[in-house]
Design a protein around this motif. Structure first.
Motif, PDB file in Angstrom:
ATOM      1  N   TRP A  47       0.812  -1.216   0.000  1.00  0.00           N
ATOM      2  CA  TRP A  47       0.000   0.000   0.000  1.00  0.00           C
ATOM      3  C   TRP A  47       0.844   1.264   0.000  1.00  0.00           C
ATOM      4  O   TRP A  47       0.300   2.369  -0.126  1.00  0.00           O
ATOM      5  CB  TRP A  47      -0.906   0.010   1.230  1.00  0.00           C
ATOM      6  N   ALA A  48       2.161   1.139   0.149  1.00  0.00           N
ATOM      7  CA  ALA A  48       3.018   2.327   0.245  1.00  0.00           C
ATOM      8  C   ALA A  48       3.018   3.077  -1.081  1.00  0.00           C
ATOM      9  O   ALA A  48       3.400   2.534  -2.113  1.00  0.00           O
ATOM     10  CB  ALA A  48       4.435   1.916   0.621  1.00  0.00           C
ATOM     11  N   GLN A  49       2.611   4.337  -1.053  1.00  0.00           N
ATOM     12  CA  GLN A  49       2.519   5.125  -2.276  1.00  0.00           C
ATOM     13  C   GLN A  49       3.764   5.967  -2.518  1.00  0.00           C
ATOM     14  O   GLN A  49       4.206   6.134  -3.646  1.00  0.00           O
ATOM     15  CB  GLN A  49       1.296   6.051  -2.206  1.00  0.00           C
ATOM     16  N   GLY A  50       4.310   6.527  -1.452  1.00  0.00           N
ATOM     17  CA  GLY A  50       5.321   7.561  -1.618  1.00  0.00           C
ATOM     18  C   GLY A  50       6.567   7.118  -2.345  1.00  0.00           C
ATOM     19  O   GLY A  50       6.862   7.573  -3.436  1.00  0.00           O
ATOM     20  N   ARG A 247     -15.281   3.003   8.974  1.00  0.00           N
ATOM     21  CA  ARG A 247     -14.124   2.541   9.726  1.00  0.00           C
ATOM     22  C   ARG A 247     -13.246   1.701   8.820  1.00  0.00           C
ATOM     23  O   ARG A 247     -13.616   1.313   7.728  1.00  0.00           O
ATOM     24  CB  ARG A 247     -14.590   1.737  10.936  1.00  0.00           C
ATOM     25  N   GLY A 248     -12.042   1.419   9.320  1.00  0.00           N
ATOM     26  CA  GLY A 248     -11.141   0.549   8.576  1.00  0.00           C
ATOM     27  C   GLY A 248     -10.168   1.328   7.715  1.00  0.00           C
ATOM     28  O   GLY A 248      -9.956   2.531   7.891  1.00  0.00           O
ATOM     29  N   ARG A 249      -9.558   0.635   6.766  1.00  0.00           N
ATOM     30  CA  ARG A 249      -8.537   1.253   5.933  1.00  0.00           C
ATOM     31  C   ARG A 249      -9.132   2.311   5.017  1.00  0.00           C
ATOM     32  O   ARG A 249     -10.137   2.087   4.354  1.00  0.00           O
ATOM     33  CB  ARG A 249      -7.824   0.196   5.089  1.00  0.00           C
ATOM     34  N   ARG A 250      -8.486   3.462   4.991  1.00  0.00           N
ATOM     35  CA  ARG A 250      -8.919   4.545   4.116  1.00  0.00           C
ATOM     36  C   ARG A 250      -7.845   4.831   3.077  1.00  0.00           C
ATOM     37  O   ARG A 250      -6.654   4.704   3.352  1.00  0.00           O
ATOM     38  CB  ARG A 250      -9.205   5.810   4.930  1.00  0.00           C
ATOM     39  N   PRO A 251      -8.236   5.252   1.870  1.00  0.00           N
ATOM     40  CA  PRO A 251      -7.257   5.502   0.807  1.00  0.00           C
ATOM     41  C   PRO A 251      -6.286   6.617   1.178  1.00  0.00           C
ATOM     42  O   PRO A 251      -6.692   7.694   1.619  1.00  0.00           O
ATOM     43  CB  PRO A 251      -8.123   5.890  -0.395  1.00  0.00           C
ATOM     44  N   LEU A 252      -5.023   6.343   0.998  1.00  0.00           N
ATOM     45  CA  LEU A 252      -3.965   7.312   1.275  1.00  0.00           C
ATOM     46  C   LEU A 252      -3.855   8.295   0.112  1.00  0.00           C
ATOM     47  O   LEU A 252      -3.966   7.918  -1.057  1.00  0.00           O
ATOM     48  CB  LEU A 252      -2.645   6.561   1.448  1.00  0.00           C
ATOM     49  N   ILE A 253      -3.649   9.556   0.445  1.00  0.00           N
ATOM     50  CA  ILE A 253      -3.370  10.587  -0.566  1.00  0.00           C
ATOM     51  C   ILE A 253      -1.901  10.960  -0.388  1.00  0.00           C
ATOM     52  O   ILE A 253      -1.536  11.712   0.513  1.00  0.00           O
ATOM     53  CB  ILE A 253      -4.284  11.817  -0.400  1.00  0.00           C
TER      54      ILE A 253
END
Length: 536
Positions: A47-50, A247-253
């Motif tokens: 899930w790491a975007q950066g 609740r739970g995982r939310r999309p990362l910006i």
């Protein structure tokens, strides 16, 4: 019916640190077995975007250097980093990225043929490598899973480690494991590496997937190891906000969007970070998260907005993951600001270990987010985490191999009661997440944390750890208690630990880490302060 397996090194987790360690251990001739409670590609890494923050000797900004990267990391860590650990890990970064590329990782290139670099919060230069625009973690995970598969590294998927086992002599002897059908089994091994990721599921809103349930923290504590810096939970400033309070995982910006010119604004269009920090919208994450929370409180809004409309039509190509998440939520980031808020993201603390992964328990190693090496201090610098997993994962495998060769770690028979499933206190997860989100989020007070501790104590029920859910919930329960203990002790605000009742840092008392372990009765005790060699 029970089952058995054996290895020289058991690796718990299939993220960047775990698979890097497994591959290196296999190269060194160890019999390695990887255990994961889900499928191999699951976990935080994907899930790491950066990206990966690294200064490569042949490609870097003019004037940039490992020394500057070290300085930025120390600044973000707010006085709690180990200078030695920071220097060692960051110095090894370029070689670690080189090994990953040799394994097949494909990073984005620039127009000059060099690898593309971007800048994120807290960095003084463009030094963050990325892949697939904002899908760096997915590419790292793909590369390592493929390498493990091609290298015939055995992976037990959908197997849950219940506890670490000791032999009659007291030495580490392996792990008690539940298989996919809930049958218990024993994996005999003189060395175990914890690479289980973080603790995001302590909170109702998080960027972490469902598997991030603090398993490694609980396993290490119950095995006799120490943990430190658990109070420093980094809340990512920008996750996609949608009405309804899900609740739970939310999309990362990803922070890289701000690195390319996007700015945070409130409902009235006023800049959120104006006058807050010299780096403005690229200030360290704790500063940005706190500023967002203050603006939300001041305006009575549910969120702020990230205005990336100035990036133009190229947004979708540069940030495809974010673009897809926004469109799914009915937001067009090319034409309108993105509604964002903060959510639990990364644990800066964990199992006390060195840069070689060694812990205080012979035969037990830790790497990745579950570990506390001294790299992150009170607040992780953006995109240092994948780098840490690559460097420390490999070094931990090498340390285990050395320890096995020289006899520092030896095989010990498993105790006669090894197959007995233990029992532990378990708090209902929904209640635990509501309590932790309310009282142990970004703003913490003595009164609130005392209330949280009392509520969790009252709600705990001792149950046999006979299912994956029970194992996870017991880990969350123990870790929540440890986090609250440390956060209550730290009567100051530092890094991503914010206390309105003690709003200023107190270097005289608290420029040190709080170290906890379990006593023989299973009670959490403070063992002292870790200085991390900051004078170096």
């Amino acid at each position: 019916m029970s089952w058995e397996a054996a290895a020289d090194l058991v690796v718990v987790g299939t993220g960047v640190a775990g698979l890097t360690a497994a591959l290196r251990a296999r190269e060194l001739g160890l019999r390695v077995l990887v255990i994961t409670k889900d499928a191999a590609p699951a976990g935080n890494t994907g899930w790491a975007q950066g990206g990966i923050a690294v200064v490569r000797p042949d490609e870097h900004d003019e004037g940039d250097s490992v020394h500057r990267h070290v300085r930025d990391t120390l600044d973000a860590g707010a006085g709690l980093c180990s200078r030695e650990a920071v220097r060692e890990i960051l110095t090894d970064g370029a070689a670690a990225v080189g090994r990953l590329r040799s394994a097949g990782a494909r990073f984005d290139g620039g127009c000059d043929g060099a690898l593309a670099r971007t800048r994120e919060g807290g960095h003084s230069a463009f030094r963050v490598l990325h892949a697939g625009g904002d899908a760096t973690g997915a590419e790292v995970q793909r590369t390592l899973v493929t390498a493990a598969t091609d290298g015939d590294v055995p992976i037990l998927e959908r197997h849950c480690v219940v506890e670490l086992l000791h032999g009659d002599s007291g030495a580490l002897a392996g792990a008690l494991v539940l298989d996919a059908e809930g049958r218990s089994g024993v994996v005999r091994a003189p060395a175990v590496l914890l690479a289980t990721g973080g603790l995001g599921q302590l909170y109702g809103a998080t960027t972490n997937p469902d598997v991030a349930t603090a398993d490694g923290i609980a396993l290490a504590l119950r095995a006799g190891a120490s943990v430190a810096d658990l109070e420093f939970v980094q809340f990512h400033p920008t996750v996609l906000y949608t009405p309804g309070g899900e609740r739970g995982r939310r999309p990362l910006i990803t922070e890289a969007i701000r690195g390319e010119g996007a700015v945070l604004v409130d409902a009235d269009g006023r800049r959120v970070m104006a006058g807050q920090h010299p780096l403005g919208d690229l200030a360290p994450r704790d500063v940005v998260s706190a500023a967002i929370n203050r603006r939300i409180a001041d305006t009575g809004s549910d969120c702020v907005h990230l205005d990336a409309t100035g990036l133009g039509a190229g947004f979708a190509e540069r940030f495809p993951t974010v673009y897809a998440a926004c469109r799914d939520a009915g937001v067009d980031p090319v034409r309108e600001p993105i509604p964002v808020t903060s959510a639990a993201h990364y644990s800066c603390g964990g199992v006390v270990s060195g840069v070689d992964g060694r812990t205080s328990v012979a035969g037990l190693y830790a790497a990745g987010e579950v570990a506390c090496t001294g790299l992150h201090g009170a607040n992780r610098l953006a995109s240092n985490s994948l780098l840490e997993g690559l460097v420390v994962g490999a070094r931990a495998a090498e340390a285990a191999a050395r320890d096995l060769r020289c006899g520092a770690v030896t095989r010990s028979p498993v105790g006669s009661d090894a197959r007995a499933v233990p029992a532990a206190a378990v708090v209902d997860r929904d209640l635990l997440q509501r309590v932790m989100s309310r009282y142990a989020g970004i703003g913490r007070t003595a009164e609130g944390m005392a209330t949280a501790s009392a509520e969790l104590d009252r709600a705990g029920v001792v149950r046999p750890l006979a299912t994956r859910r029970a194992v996870e919930d017991s880990a969350l329960t123990l870790t929540a208690q440890a986090l609250l203990a440390a956060a209550s002790d730290r009567t100051e605000s530092r890094g991503c630990h914010r206390r309105p009742d003690f709003p200023e840092p107190d270097d005289a008392r608290w420029q040190r880490s709080i170290v906890l372990r379990l006593d023989v009765s299973g009670w959490l005790i403070r063992t002292g302060a870790e200085e991390w060699g900051r004078a170096a």
